[in-house]
Design a protein around this motif. Structure first.
Motif, PDB file in Angstrom:
ATOM      1  N   HIS A 287      -2.597  -5.040  -1.928  1.00 49.65           N
ATOM      2  CA  HIS A 287      -3.832  -4.733  -1.200  1.00 49.65           C
ATOM      3  C   HIS A 287      -4.330  -5.808  -0.247  1.00 49.65           C
ATOM      4  N   THR A 288      -3.573  -6.898  -0.080  1.00 46.81           N
ATOM      5  CA  THR A 288      -4.102  -7.974   0.781  1.00 46.81           C
ATOM      6  C   THR A 288      -3.021  -8.553   1.693  1.00 46.81           C
ATOM      7  N   ASN A 289      -3.480  -9.292   2.707  1.00 45.42           N
ATOM      8  CA  ASN A 289      -2.606 -10.047   3.606  1.00 45.42           C
ATOM      9  C   ASN A 289      -2.991 -11.529   3.602  1.00 45.42           C
ATOM     10  N   MET A 361     -11.930  -6.389  -7.960  1.00 49.40           N
ATOM     11  CA  MET A 361     -12.487  -5.523  -6.921  1.00 49.40           C
ATOM     12  C   MET A 361     -12.308  -4.066  -7.369  1.00 49.40           C
ATOM     13  N   GLY A 362     -13.273  -3.251  -6.991  1.00 50.08           N
ATOM     14  CA  GLY A 362     -13.109  -1.797  -7.156  1.00 50.08           C
ATOM     15  C   GLY A 362     -13.259  -1.271  -8.566  1.00 50.08           C
ATOM     16  N   ASP A 595      -9.767   2.552  -4.876  1.00 50.23           N
ATOM     17  CA  ASP A 595      -8.341   2.814  -4.634  1.00 50.23           C
ATOM     18  C   ASP A 595      -7.634   1.620  -3.983  1.00 50.23           C
ATOM     19  N   GLY A 596      -8.339   0.498  -3.852  1.00 50.62           N
ATOM     20  CA  GLY A 596      -7.700  -0.689  -3.251  1.00 50.62           C
ATOM     21  C   GLY A 596      -7.442  -0.553  -1.755  1.00 50.62           C
ATOM     22  N   PRO A 601      -6.535  -1.485   9.748  1.00 49.13           N
ATOM     23  CA  PRO A 601      -5.576  -0.405  10.036  1.00 49.13           C
ATOM     24  C   PRO A 601      -4.464  -0.268   8.977  1.00 49.13           C
ATOM     25  N   ASP A 602      -4.041  -1.357   8.360  1.00 48.96           N
ATOM     26  CA  ASP A 602      -2.999  -1.239   7.318  1.00 48.96           C
ATOM     27  C   ASP A 602      -3.613  -1.104   5.920  1.00 48.96           C
ATOM     28  N   TRP A 603      -4.902  -0.868   5.851  1.00 53.58           N
ATOM     29  CA  TRP A 603      -5.645  -0.630   4.598  1.00 53.58           C
ATOM     30  C   TRP A 603      -5.694  -1.849   3.680  1.00 53.58           C
ATOM     31  N   LYS A 604      -5.308  -3.011   4.211  1.00 55.93           N
ATOM     32  CA  LYS A 604      -5.309  -4.216   3.366  1.00 55.93           C
ATOM     33  C   LYS A 604      -6.450  -5.155   3.729  1.00 55.93           C
TER      34      LYS A 604
END
Ligand SMILES: Nc1nc2c(c(=O)[nH]1)N[C@H]1C(S)=C(S)[C@@H](COP(=O)(O)OP(=O)(O)OC[C@H]3O[C@@H](n4cnc5c(=O)[nH]c(N)nc54)[C@H](O)[C@@H]3O)O[C@H]1N2
Ligand SMILES: Nc1nc2c(c(=O)[nH]1)N[C@H]1C(S)=C(S)[C@@H](COP(=O)(O)OP(=O)(O)OC[C@H]3O[C@@H](n4cnc5c(=O)[nH]c(N)nc54)[C@H](O)[C@@H]3O)O[C@H]1N2
Ligand code: SF4
Ligand SMILES: [Mo]
Length: 742
Positions: A287-289, A361-362, A595-596, A601-604
């Motif tokens: 979920h991350t960059n 998170m979440g 949902d993370g 744009p890449d949902w991360k």
């Protein structure tokens, strides 16, 4: 005969006529009180109705008890999911402050002798338009700007933002939310892709570890703190604050951090978690960059270095890391100790990074959670048309401009293609002679803005200053050329959005005094007088504007197309955004990112970081103390225009400005409690009473912001990304004044 009169003349006549008539049942029930439509939300019109409080962002619901259609008292609502029957002193006294003798009851204009004299609405509005239009004609459209607020209803904020920028051609306008929430908004936008505080207040009760950073909810958000006290998990409560605040006193762990060493501390904490393998690699990968870059960045932060800078011992740091690791549901909460810093955006993101890397998170009881300040700071963040284009859109994005223009049925060329100057840049532009006309709405910068003496010196640079406020005595109103009298909370309707993204309803339960009008109606009238009324033909009532806001929100992360109307919000006990068309409100305590999926744009989500910078105004031999400022008591609100009007609240806070001084410093300087002292910074000198108390550390003093002179001392430095003022730390000197108390 009347049909031949221009529309603005008939409109004002109708409004004033109805306004000055008796407050009938129909008026109580109609938006603005002017028969402009039915108020849909009074459940038991003869006895009681409920609405959200107009002070802080907690958004408690208050039951308003009515007699002859007028509010006569209030009690906190028991069934509302926010406050569960509780309210703080400000909420209890909310009706009292409406009755003050210094309410602005008629427009006031400065005459040739410099006196403020009463005038009619039509002359005031004519003057408003004549002067601003003349300035624009001579110096360009962008020579007039506005400064607004997080304390009017969302529908009014949207109206003001659309009227000024699309109707009157202004380019620059900002709000007091810059002083308050800009850092959190910027941090979220950069990290998550949208300004989206993820939490619900239920999380206060579901965490097993709560970390509060630069936040004093015991007095600033007392009902949120009550929610923490209801937590059944015997949670660890960690407070990270230089001062031993009311909140720190109730914590299980208090870290008295050196002022402005947060970034270093949290990078050291991140390194400790990484070194011990106390991270959630699955969450990070999915979920991350940029985590690996972040890990490399913090790898240089040794415990010893971190400890030397922050004053927190390596053992304590390790203990905190372990506490976070062992917690099942860890939540991070921050407020102004983080936001009001020259590097606040990166500090906020250092907390976001901790939540992301530990997978907090979440899930219930987790999150990187910024607590907002004012009752409608969240409305301002989305709909004030200042930093964002209406509805969380972007002025720089052609598709967004097109969407907003189509939704409002206006020419896309009316929408500025540039961002507004930020608050501090507007001040600079006034100083530079570029901005010559200023309209201030529901904020009191002559008291609250940083480095006040500089701001006050700019008064003569302004050719025309208009202040729109509920009182004519505020520090800012006193230097105005024109005062427009505004109705207040309880005298008008619309929606507020609280800290957990919950829309709540504000209702008209009391008549505004004299000729004071709802800000909404003032904006409508200005649109007519300015000559752009046609553009706002659909903006007849707050309820109509709510429908426009819904359309603007479509397909945004803050989509509210599923909220039918005020009725629905009222019946549900408020509704959090988002709620899309057709979406079922299964649970009225919702959090984001379950949902993370983030909004990039890449949902991360992104790990963002940067090295810490030195303090802009550090202690020196001449100014050896660090001044901290903030909230002083649960009974004082900001510049005190409202809370000082209640006899009950006045008993609950110190009447005179004071500074907390550590006993060791006091002894050294021969200062005792109640002595008067002089406090000086490079910018000014003020007199305060001493309160000798170990709530501050040696070398620090604390002065509440509620007293008029505090901001004569503060240093105007700003966060580079959010442009939020760094109110919380500057260098001062103190000395005892001979001659005892004055
Ligand atoms: N009674 C009352 N309630 C209010 C308000 C009010 O005026 N009165 N105002 C509302 C608004 S608009 C806001 S924004 C909120 C503000 O709510 P808070 O942010 O909770 O209140 P503050 O006292 O401004 O600041 C919080 C703490 O930051 C600490 N601090 C200062 N410097 C640092 C630092 O470098 N690091 C850390 N970690 N902490 C630091 C201060 O010591 C202070 O205790 O309150 C809201 N609620
Ligand atoms: N030193 C220091 N300074 C600070 C801070 C700090 O921590 N330290 N905190 C900063 C923060 S976070 C904030 S939010 C600001 C707050 O600073 P301000 O916004 O200047 O403070 P308020 O007293 O809330 O001002 C609101 C004004 O709106 C008026 N008003 C209320 N309701 C209405 C309405 O419905 N319509 C109209 N037209 N007027 C209305 C009130 O009478 C009041 O004059 O202060 C900032 N200043
Ligand atoms: S906590 Fe905030 S919203 Fe609740 S009653 Fe007090 S001031 Fe109002
Ligand atoms: Mo604030």
């Amino acid at each position: 005969m009347s049909s031949t009169l221009p529309k603005h003349v008939t409109m004002i006549r109708d409004i004033i006529h109805q306004k000055t008539g008796p407050l009938t049942r129909e008026l109580v029930q109609s938006p603005g009180g002017f028969g402009l439509g039915k108020l849909p939300v009074v459940s038991q019109p003869d006895r009681t109705t409920s609405m959200v409080c107009g002070f802080c962002s907690t958004g408690c619901s208050l039951n308003i008890h009515l007699k002859d259609q007028q509010a006569i008292g209030l009690t906190p609502s028991k069934s509302y999911p926010v406050n569960l029957g509780m309210a703080c002193p400000k909420g209890w006294e909310a009706l009292e402050v409406l009755k003050a003798a210094d309410r602005a009851t008629t427009p006031l204009i400065r005459n040739a002798n410099g006196q403020m004299i009463a005038t009619s609405w039509s002359l005031a509005l004519q003057k408003f338009c004549d002067r601003f239009q003349a300035i624009q004609k001579e110096h360009g459209n962008d020579s007039v700007a506005f400064l607004s607020t997080g304390q009017i209803v969302t529908e009014e904020m949207a109206f003001l933002g659309a009227l000024t920028k699309f109707g009157m051609g202004m380019l620059h306008g900002d709000g007091n939310t810059r002083q308050c929430m800009a850092t959190a908004a910027t941090a979220y936008k950069q990290s998550f892709g949208f300004d989206a505080p993820p939490f619900s207040y239920q999380d206060f009760e579901e965490s097993d570890v709560l970390v509060f950073v630069g936040a004093n909810p015991c007095i600033a958000h007392p009902i949120m703190w009550e929610r923490v006290m209801r937590n059944p998990n015997s949670p660890e409560i960690v407070v990270i604050d230089p001062r031993t605040t009311e909140t720190a006193m109730q914590a299980t762990m208090h870290l008295p951090i050196a002022p402005k060493s947060d970034l270093t501390l949290f990078y050291g904490l991140a390194k400790t978690l990484i070194d011990n393998g106390w991270i959630n690699r699955d969450y990070i990968d999915q979920h991350t960059n940029h985590f690996d870059d972040f890990a490399e960045h913090v790898s240089t932060y040794t415990l010893e270095q971190v400890s030397a800078k922050s004053g927190i011992s390596p053992d304590t740091l390790l203990h905190l890391a372990k506490t976070i690791h062992e917690g099942k549901r860890v939540s991070f909460w921050w407020t102004m100790g983080v936001n009001q810093s020259y590097e606040g955006t990166r500090v906020a993101q250092s907390l976001i990074n901790l939540a992301l890397m530990t997978g907090n998170m979440g899930r219930p009881g987790t999150g990187a959670n910024s607590i907002t300040g004012q009752c409608n700071a969240m409305g301002s963040r989305l709909y004030s048309n200042t930093t964002n284009l209406l509805g969380g859109h972007d002025f720089l994005n052609p598709a967004h401009r097109e969407k907003v223009a189509n939704t409002l049925r206006i020419d896309v060329d009316r929408i500025p293609q540039e961002n507004s100057l930020a608050y501090n840049e507007i001040i600079d532009a006034i100083e530079a002679g570029k901005i010559k006309g200023l309209w201030i709405i529901a904020t009191n910068p002559a008291h609250s803005w940083i480095n006040q003496n500089r701001l006050k010196a700019l008064r003569e640079k302004l050719e025309f200053l208009v202040v729109q406020d509920m009182y004519h005595t505020t520090e800012t109103a006193q230097i105005a050329d024109l005062i427009l009298p505004a109705a207040a909370w309880g005298e008008k309707e619309g929606t507020f959005i609280n800290s957990e993204r919950r829309y709540g309803i504000v209702k008209k339960v009391s008549a505004a005094p004299g000729q004071a009008l709802a800000d909404f109606l003032i904006f409508r009238l200005i649109a007519e007088y300015w000559g752009c009324g046609e553009m706002f033909a659909e903006w007849k009532t707050p309820a109509d504007v709510f429908q426009i806001l819904k359309r603007l929100s479509a397909d945004q992360p803050c989509d509210i197309t599923g909220m039918a109307d005020y009725h629905a919000i009222d019946e549900q006990g408020g509704i959090q955004w988002p709620l899309k068309t057709g979406e079922d409100l299964k649970d009225n305590q919702r959090r984001l990112f379950e949902d993370g999926q983030y909004f990039h744009p890449d949902w991360k989500a992104k790990f963002l970081f940067q090295d810490s910078k030195p303090m802009p105004d550090p202690a020196t031999s001449e100014f050896p103390f660090i001044l901290l400022t903030g909230r002083g008591s649960a009974s004082q609100w900001h510049t005190q225009t409202r809370t000082s009007k209640s006899a009950v609240l006045r008993k609950l806070y110190p009447a005179k400005i004071f500074a907390e001084v550590h006993p060791e410093d006091a002894r050294r300087l021969g200062i005792s409690s109640d002595d008067w002292m002089e406090v000086s910074s490079k910018r000014g000198t003020i007199e305060v009473k001493a309160l000798v108390n170990a709530t501050v550390q040696p070398g620090q003093i604390f002065i509440p912001m509620h007293y008029e002179t505090t901001n004569q001392l503060t240093h105007d430095s700003f966060d580079e990304y959010s442009k939020q003022p760094s109110y919380k730390a500057c260098a001062v000197a103190i000395r005892k004044l001979r001659g005892g108390s004055r």
